[in-house]
Design a protein around this motif. Sequence first.
Motif, short mmCIF file in Angstrom:
data_model
loop_
_atom_site.label_atom_id
_atom_site.label_comp_id
_atom_site.label_asym_id
_atom_site.label_seq_id
_atom_site.Cartn_x
_atom_site.Cartn_y
_atom_site.Cartn_z
N VAL A 155 91.79 64.66 168.52
CA VAL A 155 90.91 63.86 169.38
C VAL A 155 90.79 64.50 170.78
O VAL A 155 89.85 64.22 171.52
N LYS A 162 83.51 67.09 168.38
CA LYS A 162 83.68 65.97 167.42
C LYS A 162 82.45 65.83 166.54
O LYS A 162 82.55 65.50 165.35
N CYS A 168 88.36 63.22 162.87
CA CYS A 168 89.29 63.44 163.97
C CYS A 168 90.71 63.04 163.54
O CYS A 168 90.90 62.39 162.52
#
Length: 346
Positions: A155, A162, A168
């Motif tokens: 993350v 992302k 993630c």
Amino acid sequence: MKLADLPAELQQRLPAVDEALERRYRPVYEKFSDVMPVEEWLTRLPLVAAINDLKAERDAVVMAHNYQTPDIFHGIADATGDSLALARMAADVDAGTIVLCGVHFMAETARLMAPDKKVISPDPMAGCSLASGITAADVRALKARHPGVPVVAYVNTTAEVKAEVDVCCTSGNALDVVNALGAPRVIMVPDGYLARYVAERTSVEIIIWEGRCEVHERFTAEEINQFRDESGTWVMAHPECSPEVIDASDYVGSTAGMIRELKTRRPPRVMLLTECSMADNVREAVPDTRFVQPCNLCPHMKRITLEKTLMALWAGSPEVEVAEDLIAPARRSVQAMFELTAVRAA
Ligand code: 13P
Ligand code: SF4
């Protein structure tokens, strides 16, 4: 930004420190009085009080990462946690504004999880060496080199990254996410040490990107061994530390995992191989535990201060924006993490 740099209008809102104010905030100060002299606290107190009063006026909540200083962590935060908890909590916030006291990727993740909320960062320059260690173009190149292999992004990445990956993970669930994918090979970015930590605990083949946390890579096994001789020192490390440090530690986990373990185990002496504020924040929960050095400061986390938080809350900016075309794909990767680990996010 110093107190004197605040606009005059805002300075006028700072309450005078009198006995009533001191009494009102004494239970807060008692949580970290061992690590902050009272003289310093009395300079922080008007800021803490002004922020708490302004939160209600602005329909705002303050969310703070475990690495924030204790005046922020205990003084003004409505919610605290590791990256995983902050992402989860952002999705459930009722207030119209989230002030995220943490680094930029955390504020961006809150923005993704709460797209209808205003998300404010007291200092948008609060970066992260891991997040700046990989770009979306790097991920596209990796995918071209390893077609069909799922990509897991820590993350600690930008929204652009992302948006390019399949799912993630955080330090609290990286192993679970990799195992849940059910794939024989997985690409993990950007933390090479977290990827190695996972690789040693799974049968999945991990393709590793060599990013580093500039704070955790500085710990060494020698530092641990220096303290090992002293009786009862329990060593806890974050998985962003090197493999030699992880092998020499008694417990490895996310910042929230460390807090949970500390509260359960209550060791007489502990060494936390992570950012310095962790020990300052958690010591009130384990009063019989002594915290021994070393620890390292994260210069990015330390950009967030009470002064900047008050200023941001008052001004309603800087707002954290994510490009419209990135919101859906980046959010999907965070959401996929919650779904894979069977945690409802929103
Ligand atoms: P946690 O998710 O464990 O809080 O870690 C975030 C981070 O940036 C650690 O350096
Ligand atoms: Fe990034 Fe390391 Fe700072 Fe965490 S401690 S925010 S991983 S630089």
